[in-house]
Design an enzyme around this catalytic site. Sequence first.
Site, mmCIF file in Angstrom:
data_model
loop_
_atom_site.group_PDB
_atom_site.id
_atom_site.type_symbol
_atom_site.label_atom_id
_atom_site.label_comp_id
_atom_site.label_asym_id
_atom_site.label_seq_id
_atom_site.Cartn_x
_atom_site.Cartn_y
_atom_site.Cartn_z
ATOM 1 C CB THR A 46 49.226 38.982 19.787
ATOM 2 O OG1 THR A 46 48.763 38.558 18.510
ATOM 3 C CG2 THR A 46 49.399 37.775 20.679
ATOM 4 C CE1 TYR A 109 46.160 23.433 18.564
ATOM 5 C CE2 TYR A 109 44.226 22.959 17.232
ATOM 6 C CZ TYR A 109 45.099 22.598 18.229
ATOM 7 O OH TYR A 109 44.926 21.407 18.873
ATOM 8 C CE1 TYR A 135 52.389 39.746 13.289
ATOM 9 C CE2 TYR A 135 50.304 39.793 14.499
ATOM 10 C CZ TYR A 135 51.688 39.750 14.488
ATOM 11 O OH TYR A 135 52.379 39.709 15.683
ATOM 12 N NE ARG A 140 52.629 36.509 19.733
ATOM 13 C CZ ARG A 140 52.488 36.420 21.049
ATOM 14 N NH1 ARG A 140 51.732 35.459 21.554
ATOM 15 N NH2 ARG A 140 53.081 37.274 21.855
ATOM 16 C CE LYS A 164 53.318 43.114 13.978
ATOM 17 N NZ LYS A 164 52.488 43.077 15.221
ATOM 18 C CB ILE A 206 53.079 46.963 13.912
ATOM 19 C CG1 ILE A 206 52.354 47.669 12.759
ATOM 20 C CG2 ILE A 206 52.110 46.744 15.081
ATOM 21 C CD1 ILE A 206 51.170 46.907 12.189
#
Length: 292
Positions: A46, A109, A135, A140, A164, A206
């Site tokens: 991202t 979303y 992840y 987000r 992650k 990360i």
Amino acid sequence: MEQLRGTGVALVTPFKADESIDWNALEKLIDHVINGGVNYVVSLGTTGETPTLSAEEKLDLIKFTFEKVKQRVPVVVGIGDYNTRDVVKRLETCPLDQAAAVLSVAPYYSKPSQEGIFLHYKAIAEASPRPVILYNVPGRTGRNMTAATTLRLAHEVENIVAMKEASGDMAQCMQIIKDKPDGFLVISGDDAIAMPQLACGMDGVISVAANYFAADFAAMVQAAIVNNFPAARQLHYKMLEAFDLMFAENNPGGIKAFLSHAGIVENVFRLPVTPVSKELDAKIKAFLDKYK
């Protein structure tokens, strides 16, 4: 997956003034982070503004990163979406033969149920030619992947090898660390709390900040991994103000401001991401002027 212990860096995508990809700047950035001591790089995260990149640009970025890294460190490729079929198709067509692993964000979303998240990742793992890193970043995606779902995937799906975790929920992170299978890596996705998470037993980070602070961040992570927490704490607190500044308005707005002051990339973005405010940029410059 021992090669993915330590510091990974989620590379930014440098742009020129006309918003085309700045390949020379990306090569400079890759050399900067590898020379700083990071253990691996992540392409198409991202932080690389991937939502604004075309399919062709994404393929070009993967190939360019492999070419310029030259096998000095492993490369992880980000391939994620809310459309499971689309992710599977991209896994079948992307040039992943040189990738150490695929980093795939939880579907965003649409806010699927935990069962939907499980089946999404199961389909991805079955299609992927490379090991898969989960992840979780609910800030987000709009949906948290619970510890129970993560552990179910870790125990039941063979090709899923790491996680992650960027929920910021320390209790959830510790539950995953406590009950994960042997060999499954738990990786921090939060620069500001990475050091305490490493103390809890995470296997690395990360990082966004390591784009700029490659040497200090990699040294902090390595010190924490070997339980040298006096050294890790010193470096953590040295960078702590930078973490606050870097994420005060948006990512990658903050990290590109840092990198532009270093002359590594231009402070250029594709909408809807914009440069940080003049006030924040002045604070970043003041911090860097005193940073040793």
